[in-house]
Enzyme design. Structure first.
Site, PDB file in Angstrom:
ATOM      1  CD  GLN A  98      -2.452   1.306   2.631  1.00  0.00           C
ATOM      2  OE1 GLN A  98      -1.723   1.514   3.634  1.00  0.00           O
ATOM      3  NE2 GLN A  98      -3.809   1.402   2.575  1.00  0.00           N
ATOM      4  CE1 TYR A 174      -1.271   8.932   6.635  1.00  0.00           C
ATOM      5  CE2 TYR A 174      -2.852   7.653   6.002  1.00  0.00           C
ATOM      6  CZ  TYR A 174      -1.802   8.067   6.897  1.00  0.00           C
ATOM      7  OH  TYR A 174      -1.743   7.368   7.970  1.00  0.00           O
TER       8      TYR A 174
END
Length: 183
Positions: A98, A174
């Protein structure tokens, strides 16, 4: 339920069943180093029968890390990640990385990276209250191109480290999610 244990093909990847360990912060990268414990953890997931296991929060660069104890994909981490993916493959499972960039959602120490982390917009950095990074820099086209290339390069490093798939993290505040929030 009858299909849960049957193979599935997703693009070029065929998984032995439909069980995928989702990305969860394992917390096993002290100082950003991929530990033997992290490799063993993912190997055990594969050994237990999951078709694919996902290594969480692999930053696209050191400056893109959320915190110091987060892994990042680079030329210097390929060998350690390769040990992890080899262990997963030994049990017939696939490994996925990821990848993410923290943007303004960073808790790195002041001496680790830029004092004005990049984001979709500039101004006050609400996450910076905890780190002393009170302002964030609105990304310009050069910043966007540079970080887009970081994602491309991180995917290449993941491939070179033996990962079978890449998941792009666009949640939890993020960088990429900073572009889609109404705030």
């Amino acid at each position: 339920m009858s299909q849960a244990f049957t193979p599935i093909t997703i693009g070029p990847l065929t998984l032995r069943n439909r069980f995928i360990k989702a990305a969860t912060n394992e917390g096993m990268c002290k100082g950003g180093v991929i530990s033997k414990g992290l490799a063993k953890f993912h190997e055990r997931v594969a050994e237990g029968g999951a078709a694919m296991t996902t290594v969480a929060y692999c930053a696209t660069s050191k400056d893109g890390q959320t915190f110091v104890d987060q892994a990042h994909l680079s030329g210097e981490t390929i060998a350690d990640f390769r040990a992890l993916t080899d262990g997963v493959h030994k049990h017939g499972a696939a490994a996925q990385a990821q990848i993410t960039h923290a943007g303004a959602f960073t808790f790195l120490p002041k001496d680790f990276s830029s004092m004005k982390p990049v984001s979709a917009n500039g101004g006050i950095n609400k996450f910076g209250v905890m780190t002393g990074r009170y302002l964030k820099k609105k990304m310009d086209r050069d910043d966007m191109n540079r970080i887009a290339e970081e994602f491309v390069q991180a995917a290449r490093y993941a491939r070179d480290a033996g990962f079978d798939a890449v998941e792009i993290h666009m949640g939890h505040g993020y960088l990429l999610s900073q572009f889609i929030t109404p705030f």
